[in-house]
Design a protein around this motif. Structure first.
Motif, PDB file in Angstrom:
ATOM      1  N   VAL A   1      -0.988  -1.371  10.927  1.00 55.43           N
ATOM      2  CA  VAL A   1      -1.550  -1.505   9.577  1.00 55.43           C
ATOM      3  C   VAL A   1      -2.465  -0.318   9.260  1.00 55.43           C
ATOM      4  O   VAL A   1      -2.420   0.242   8.168  1.00 55.43           O
TER       5      VAL A   1
ATOM      6  N   GLU B   1     -11.674  -1.070   9.516  1.00 55.95           N
ATOM      7  CA  GLU B   1     -10.392  -1.784   9.459  1.00 55.95           C
ATOM      8  C   GLU B   1     -10.068  -2.491  10.760  1.00 55.95           C
ATOM      9  O   GLU B   1      -9.630  -3.633  10.746  1.00 55.95           O
TER      10      GLU B   1
ATOM     11  N   SER C   1       1.429   8.214  -1.147  1.00 48.13           N
ATOM     12  CA  SER C   1       1.645   6.836  -0.696  1.00 48.13           C
ATOM     13  C   SER C   1       2.575   6.837   0.502  1.00 48.13           C
ATOM     14  O   SER C   1       3.705   7.318   0.407  1.00 48.13           O
ATOM     15  N   GLN C   2       2.084   6.334   1.612  1.00 49.17           N
ATOM     16  CA  GLN C   2       2.935   6.224   2.794  1.00 49.17           C
ATOM     17  C   GLN C   2       4.131   5.340   2.484  1.00 49.17           C
ATOM     18  O   GLN C   2       5.277   5.731   2.669  1.00 49.17           O
ATOM     19  N   SER C   3       3.870   4.140   1.978  1.00 52.33           N
ATOM     20  CA  SER C   3       4.947   3.167   1.750  1.00 52.33           C
ATOM     21  C   SER C   3       5.759   3.475   0.504  1.00 52.33           C
ATOM     22  O   SER C   3       6.923   3.098   0.405  1.00 52.33           O
ATOM     23  N   GLY C   4       5.124   4.123  -0.461  1.00 49.20           N
ATOM     24  CA  GLY C   4       5.799   4.355  -1.742  1.00 49.20           C
ATOM     25  C   GLY C   4       5.915   3.101  -2.575  1.00 49.20           C
ATOM     26  O   GLY C   4       6.649   3.075  -3.566  1.00 49.20           O
TER      27      GLY C   4
ATOM     28  N   THR D   1      -3.268   3.266   9.059  1.00 45.29           N
ATOM     29  CA  THR D   1      -2.424   4.470   9.074  1.00 45.29           C
ATOM     30  C   THR D   1      -3.059   5.593   9.891  1.00 45.29           C
ATOM     31  O   THR D   1      -4.280   5.761   9.902  1.00 45.29           O
TER      32      THR D   1
ATOM     33  N   THR E   1      -0.905   2.166  -7.131  1.00 46.08           N
ATOM     34  CA  THR E   1      -0.512   3.571  -7.169  1.00 46.08           C
ATOM     35  C   THR E   1       0.682   3.741  -8.118  1.00 46.08           C
ATOM     36  O   THR E   1       0.727   4.674  -8.923  1.00 46.08           O
TER      37      THR E   1
ATOM     38  N   ALA F   1      -3.139  -5.810   5.066  1.00 43.43           N
ATOM     39  CA  ALA F   1      -1.683  -5.690   5.115  1.00 43.43           C
ATOM     40  C   ALA F   1      -1.360  -4.225   4.899  1.00 43.43           C
ATOM     41  O   ALA F   1      -2.165  -3.490   4.324  1.00 43.43           O
ATOM     42  N   LYS F   2      -0.232  -3.818   5.382  1.00 50.38           N
ATOM     43  CA  LYS F   2       0.080  -2.402   5.314  1.00 50.38           C
ATOM     44  C   LYS F   2       0.531  -1.982   3.924  1.00 50.38           C
ATOM     45  O   LYS F   2       0.194  -0.912   3.439  1.00 50.38           O
TER      46      LYS F   2
ATOM     47  N   GLY G   1      -6.647   3.667  -0.570  1.00 46.70           N
ATOM     48  CA  GLY G   1      -6.959   3.603   0.861  1.00 46.70           C
ATOM     49  C   GLY G   1      -6.972   4.972   1.523  1.00 46.70           C
ATOM     50  O   GLY G   1      -7.491   5.956   0.976  1.00 46.70           O
ATOM     51  N   SER G   2      -6.366   5.041   2.698  1.00 45.77           N
ATOM     52  CA  SER G   2      -6.375   6.288   3.462  1.00 45.77           C
ATOM     53  C   SER G   2      -5.637   7.399   2.731  1.00 45.77           C
ATOM     54  O   SER G   2      -5.985   8.577   2.873  1.00 45.77           O
ATOM     55  N   ALA G   3      -4.611   7.033   1.983  1.00 51.16           N
ATOM     56  CA  ALA G   3      -3.857   8.054   1.249  1.00 51.16           C
ATOM     57  C   ALA G   3      -4.791   8.753   0.251  1.00 51.16           C
ATOM     58  O   ALA G   3      -4.727   9.965   0.048  1.00 51.16           O
TER      59      ALA G   3
ATOM     60  N   VAL H   1       0.556  -2.836   0.132  1.00 51.17           N
ATOM     61  CA  VAL H   1      -0.151  -3.722  -0.781  1.00 51.17           C
ATOM     62  C   VAL H   1       0.572  -3.727  -2.128  1.00 51.17           C
ATOM     63  O   VAL H   1       0.278  -2.921  -3.006  1.00 51.17           O
TER      64      VAL H   1
ATOM     65  N   THR I   1       2.874   0.856  -3.098  1.00 55.96           N
ATOM     66  CA  THR I   1       1.578   0.275  -3.432  1.00 55.96           C
ATOM     67  C   THR I   1       1.481   0.030  -4.949  1.00 55.96           C
ATOM     68  O   THR I   1       1.663   0.953  -5.744  1.00 55.96           O
TER      69      THR I   1
ATOM     70  N   GLN J   1       0.441  13.490   5.361  1.00 56.17           N
ATOM     71  CA  GLN J   1       0.102  13.722   3.944  1.00 56.17           C
ATOM     72  C   GLN J   1      -0.770  14.960   3.813  1.00 56.17           C
ATOM     73  O   GLN J   1      -0.569  15.799   2.926  1.00 56.17           O
TER      74      GLN J   1
HETATM   75  C1  G6P Z   1      -3.230  -0.414   2.650  1.00 57.62           C
HETATM   76  C2  G6P Z   1      -3.093   0.093   4.069  1.00 57.62           C
HETATM   77  C3  G6P Z   1      -3.697   1.487   4.193  1.00 57.62           C
HETATM   78  C4  G6P Z   1      -3.080   2.429   3.176  1.00 57.62           C
HETATM   79  C5  G6P Z   1      -3.172   1.878   1.746  1.00 57.62           C
HETATM   80  C6  G6P Z   1      -2.306   2.670   0.785  1.00 57.62           C
HETATM   81  O1  G6P Z   1      -4.565  -0.654   2.359  1.00 57.62           O
HETATM   82  O2  G6P Z   1      -3.705  -0.791   4.976  1.00 57.62           O
HETATM   83  O3  G6P Z   1      -3.483   1.989   5.490  1.00 57.62           O
HETATM   84  O4  G6P Z   1      -3.733   3.666   3.222  1.00 57.62           O
HETATM   85  O5  G6P Z   1      -2.676   0.527   1.713  1.00 57.62           O
HETATM   86  O6  G6P Z   1      -0.955   2.514   1.156  1.00 57.62           O
HETATM   87  P1  G6P Z   1       0.185   3.548   0.830  1.00 57.62           P
HETATM   88  O7  G6P Z   1       1.425   2.947   1.399  1.00 57.62           O
HETATM   89  O8  G6P Z   1       0.238   3.646  -0.678  1.00 57.62           O
HETATM   90  O9  G6P Z   1      -0.172   4.846   1.449  1.00 57.62           O
END
Ligand code: G6P
Length: 608
Positions: free
Chosen positions: A398, A488, A347-350, A400, A355, A602-603, A301-303, A605, A352, A407
């Protein structure tokens, strides 16, 4: 994805669960439910739709009394988003309730096995096999039943378990899906994410895969897969609850867009000391840096787009080939790499799933892994050899925004740091670029200040069938993220193209009134992009251009221009993305879209 939460204490559980679910709603929002135990009764309520529906149905929790319970907000994987498929699920005898985030891969065979033993299934979910396995294995010892069930499951899951025989006691199980325990005074919690915990306690325990916990008001005990108690470190979370609330903004997305100058500063400043970049958390020796013959960037995604935008700076400054690959592709493409490969994972969430799997694959092949992650202690942070945290604070919307820009700035820092270690930069150039980096949070603030006309521009754009985002070099990378943001949250079909590529196909789609967003922010190629703007204007398109301040030509060619501060061209994406974030926000707002919770997304995944 889904979000799960559990609470056991002295106060009523339902309001705590509902509050936690609201914080986790970004993880999924097609249905929700809670199960609360009161004596030997389990009070269960669930409903289709968002948490607000569940609050109404339970009268803000008043209809589900009791002091221990579990809750769930769903992003459907198995079965449609309806009341029946919503969690928690009950066992056939009604003695157990389970919430589940993840996927049980062997659920079909387990379901057949249980059916042959007379179990009946009401929903289409994989979760119902878990709750009936618990019933099947329960012979008066809940912990044993949890362990036996755990041993039968394959896949990725985080579970919360409630049993009417053990009021006040919860079990939480983790396998490849996130799960955190909150340690309070006379009350304890579990949740998929700290945002659901921080209003109650800042003391948390991160569970590892294969671990499970018993939770009562008096305390928590963590066990390994064999059921032996283990000592776990309690971590103090630095996030405040205010950071996870809207703070007067209409949407989290707008709040998070506005927070970017602060988040960028917080990410950058601690890493610059006496005119040098100091990456304590990623100390790679010059010899080791010189041993890498390629850098691979991966993410989703955006990352991924942040990595793609920064690739130009890393390659230009380090003179090492930099490749980018989507994590969902990388994990299955038999990648060619060895100990001379440096993998940068974003990864924002760490958490995914794709990933994480890509990192595991690359580690097996010998790559050194640097993770750029926002959530401290998350799975990807723990997998990596080195971690560079983005100090963006919790990101709830959701779509980012501050996750992406923080990042980017870490990647720029890394580019400069690595180039220096490789001896590729003269001292004067290093200092100049570092100064440019330090100016970026201020430049982002100035960009935000200049976007006052965007609500009007968005109104004029309305609801076109298609939008095209064009640019060259780093601008083309920003276009990818700009088009993604637009898709989105506004559901408008938006495509990004390298401006030079237009004439090889997409130009056929341009007609009178087609909306084009042209980025002419990368100054070395300004003239080229201006020619492309002329080409699209000649086909009748409406052009909104982004250009560096002082570039008056843009005003002559385009219908509308947003000027951004002139920065080092390689770092231009950090400012040029800002108007695109705001444009998608205002377009979506005009269209009445649910900005913070766009449909089907979903934020985090955590499924493949
Ligand atoms: C989802 C979110 C995106 C994000 C992507 C990767 O698709 O909606 O905004 O960029 O996951 O998520 P991450 O947490 O790995 O950066």
């Amino acid at each position: 994805m889904c979000g799960i939460v559990g609470f056991s204490g002295e106060q009523q559980a339902a309001p705590v669960l509902l509050d936690g679910l609201k914080k986790l709603e970004y993880r999924g929002y097609d249905s929700a439910g809670i199960a609360v135990s009161s004596g030997s009764t389990i009070n269960l309520m669930k409903t289709q739709g968002k948490i607000v529906n569940l609050c109404e149905k339970t009268k803000d929790g008043a209809l589900t009394p009791g002091t221990a319970g579990i809750g769930h907000t769903r992003w459907a994987t198995h079965g449609a988003p309806n009341d029946t498929n919503a969690h928690p699920h009950l066992s056939n005898d009604g003695r157990f309730a389970v919430v589940h985030n993840g996927i049980v891969e062997n659920y079909a065979e387990l379901r057949e096995e249980l059916k042959s033993k007379g179990y009946v299934f009401l929903s289409e979910t994989d979760t119902e096999v878990i709750v009936n396995l618990l019933e099947y294995y329960y012979k008066g010892d809940l912990k044993q039943a949890v362990m036996k069930t755990f041993n039968r499951l394959e896949g990725a899951y985080a579970l919360g378990v409630l049993c009417s025989d053990c009021p006040g006691k919860l079990y939480a199980v983790k396998e490849a899906s996130p799960l955190i325990l909150g340690i309070g005074v006379g009350e304890n919690l579990f949740a998929s994410d700290v945002t659901a915990i921080v209003s109650y306690t800042k003391n948390v325990i991160y569970l590892e895969d294969g671990e499970f916990a018993e939770i009562t008001p008096a305390g928590v005990t963590v066990f390994d897969v064999a059921g032996r108690p283990i000592d776990k470190k309690i971590t103090r979370v630095s996030w405040d609850i205010e950071a996870a609330e809207k703070g007067g903004y209409e949407h989290f997305m707008l709040k998070e867009i506005m927070e970017q100058p602060h988040a960028l500063k917080a990410t950058l400043e601690p890493r610059i000391k006496d005119g040098r970049i100091v990456l304590d958390d990623c100390d790679i020796s010059p010899e080791k840096m010189k041993s890498f013959n390629k850098i691979l960037i991966t993410a989703c995604g955006s990352a991924y787009y942040a990595g793609y935008a920064a690739k130009y700076a890393i390659e230009k400054l380090c003179r090492i080939p930099v490749y980018t690959e989507l994590a969902s592709e990388l994990r299955y493409c038999d990648p060619i790499m060895d100990e001379h490969t440096l993998l940068i994972v974003l990864s924002q969430s760490g958490e995914t799933a794709d990933t994480k799997a890509a990192v595991e694959e690359c580690k097996k092949r010998g790559a050194t892994v640097i993770a750029i992650v926002n959530v401290v202690g998350s799975s990807i942070a723990r997998l990596a050899d080195h971690v560079l945290y983005t100090w963006a604070g919790p990101e709830i919307a959701v779509a980012t925004t501050k996750g992406y820009t923080t990042q980017l700035i870490v990647l720029y820092l890394f580019a400069l740091y690595a180039a220096d270690k490789l001896g590729r930069l003269e001292a004067v150039e290093y200092s100049r670029l570092l100064k440019e980096l330090e100016l970026l949070p201020g430049a982002v603030q100035r960009t935000l200040d200049r976007c006052r006309e965007l609500p009007e521009i968005a109104k004029a754009i309305g609801n076109p069938r298609d939008m095209f985002f064009i640019g060259r070099n780093v601008d083309s990378a920003v276009c990818l993220e700009g088009a993604l943001k637009m898709k989105e949250i506004s559901y408008i079909h938006a495509e990004a193209y390298g401006a030079g590529e237009l004439k090889h196909g997409p130009i056929a789609l341009l007609e009178e009134g087609t909306q084009v967003v042209a980025l002419a922010c990368y100054e070395p190629l300004l003239d080229k992009t201006m020619s492309n703007i002329k080409e699209v204007k000649a086909r009748g398109a409406e052009v909104l251009a982004l250009a560096p301040e002082g570039n008056r030509r843009a005003a002559a060619e385009a219908d509308e221009v947003i000027y951004i501060p002139s920065t080092e061209p390689l770092f231009a994406p950090l400012c040029s993305i800002i108007p695109l974030q705001l444009l998608s926000y205002y377009v979506a707002k005009e269209l009445g879209c649910d900005i913070d919770k766009p449909k089907n997304l979903a934020k985090s995944v955590t499924v493949e």
